[in-house]
Design a protein around this motif. Structure first.
Motif, PDB file in Angstrom:
ATOM      1  N   TYR A 148      -3.264  -3.383   5.677  1.00  0.00           N
ATOM      2  CA  TYR A 148      -4.522  -3.282   4.928  1.00  0.00           C
ATOM      3  C   TYR A 148      -4.506  -3.950   3.551  1.00  0.00           C
ATOM      4  N   VAL A 149      -3.504  -3.656   2.766  1.00  0.00           N
ATOM      5  CA  VAL A 149      -3.541  -4.049   1.352  1.00  0.00           C
ATOM      6  C   VAL A 149      -3.404  -5.559   1.167  1.00  0.00           C
ATOM      7  N   TYR A 150      -2.348  -6.136   1.706  1.00  0.00           N
ATOM      8  CA  TYR A 150      -2.139  -7.573   1.500  1.00  0.00           C
ATOM      9  C   TYR A 150      -3.292  -8.414   2.045  1.00  0.00           C
ATOM     10  N   PRO A 151      -3.767  -8.145   3.292  1.00  0.00           N
ATOM     11  CA  PRO A 151      -4.890  -8.963   3.794  1.00  0.00           C
ATOM     12  C   PRO A 151      -6.149  -8.838   2.932  1.00  0.00           C
ATOM     13  N   LYS A 152      -6.462  -7.620   2.480  1.00  0.00           N
ATOM     14  CA  LYS A 152      -7.670  -7.421   1.674  1.00  0.00           C
ATOM     15  C   LYS A 152      -7.537  -8.121   0.320  1.00  0.00           C
ATOM     16  N   LEU A 153      -6.344  -8.021  -0.298  1.00  0.00           N
ATOM     17  CA  LEU A 153      -6.157  -8.676  -1.597  1.00  0.00           C
ATOM     18  C   LEU A 153      -6.209 -10.195  -1.458  1.00  0.00           C
ATOM     19  N   ARG A 154      -5.755 -10.710  -0.329  1.00  0.00           N
ATOM     20  CA  ARG A 154      -5.874 -12.155  -0.089  1.00  0.00           C
ATOM     21  C   ARG A 154      -7.343 -12.536   0.074  1.00  0.00           C
ATOM     22  N   LYS A 155      -8.077 -11.723   0.842  1.00  0.00           N
ATOM     23  CA  LYS A 155      -9.489 -12.003   1.074  1.00  0.00           C
ATOM     24  C   LYS A 155     -10.267 -11.979  -0.236  1.00  0.00           C
ATOM     25  N   LYS A 156      -9.883 -11.081  -1.122  1.00  0.00           N
ATOM     26  CA  LYS A 156     -10.558 -10.958  -2.417  1.00  0.00           C
ATOM     27  C   LYS A 156      -9.997 -11.956  -3.440  1.00  0.00           C
ATOM     28  N   HIS A 157      -9.058 -12.781  -3.002  1.00  0.00           N
ATOM     29  CA  HIS A 157      -8.425 -13.804  -3.863  1.00  0.00           C
ATOM     30  C   HIS A 157      -7.683 -13.204  -5.055  1.00  0.00           C
ATOM     31  N   ALA A 158      -7.264 -11.939  -4.927  1.00  0.00           N
ATOM     32  CA  ALA A 158      -6.472 -11.329  -5.994  1.00  0.00           C
ATOM     33  C   ALA A 158      -5.027 -11.826  -5.902  1.00  0.00           C
TER      34      ALA A 158
END
Length: 182
Positions: free
Chosen positions: A60-70
């Motif tokens: 969950y965390v890594y994919p979402k942070l990538r999607k949000k460009h964080a």
């Protein structure tokens, strides 16, 4: 299951939930170094938390942070490589029969080195950008997903020797581990 409390968050800011686990790792590592603690119970608790935490972050965390460009692809992939290295070091600790040997102390020292390096790096390169670039609503949603997955993994007894062996074998197959480090 273990009598050692690993916490059971159900919601919260994902950054704070991850940091809470990081502090738990540090405590468990301290207990693993302490020859008067129940090291076998501690290593089982550490294994459950390490696997559950890593699986929840990678799902969950890594994919979402990538999607949000964080975070970029490099940071996320590096985080996964470091989880694999942690699992590999953990496997060495789990495979030892006794907990009162030099081999155990050496394996714990290696585990501590690998895990502490990852905690520091993740806090600097993944959690700081998450704080700065992802809003509180998304961090809360992500926190709930992270906590739910983490708890489900722990409930499924994810830290068993058999499961950690499987995870390390899969990581090696995926090229996440350098074989020359064995």
């Amino acid at each position: 299951m273990t009598a050692i409390d690993l916490g059971r968050p159900v919601q919260g800011d994902v950054v704070e939930l991850i940091l809470d686990d990081h502090r738990r790792f540090e405590t468990l590592l301290r207990d693993l170094r302490n020859s008067s603690s129940d090291r076998d119970a501690v290593r089982r608790a550490f294994a459950a938390l390490h696997v559950a935490h890593a699986e929840a972050e990678e799902k969950y965390v890594y994919p979402k942070l990538r999607k949000k460009h964080a975070v970029g692809a490099h940071e996320a992939e590096h985080g996964e490589e470091e989880h694999a290295e942690g699992h590999q070091a953990l496997l060495a600790v789990l495979e030892l029969k006794g907990t009162d040997t030099q081999a155990f102390d050496d394996a714990v020292e290696e585990l501590a080195k690998v895990v502490n390096h990852h905690l520091t790096e993740e806090e600097l390169t993944i959690l700081n950008p998450a704080r700065e670039d992802v809003g509180p609503q998304v961090r809360a949603e992500l926190g709930e997903q992270f906590a739910t997955e983490r708890n489900a993994q722990i409930d499924a007894d994810c830290g068993t020797l058999t499961n950690v062996r499987k995870i390390v074998a899969a990581a090696r197959t995926e090229g996440l581990l350098d074989d020359d480090e064995d």
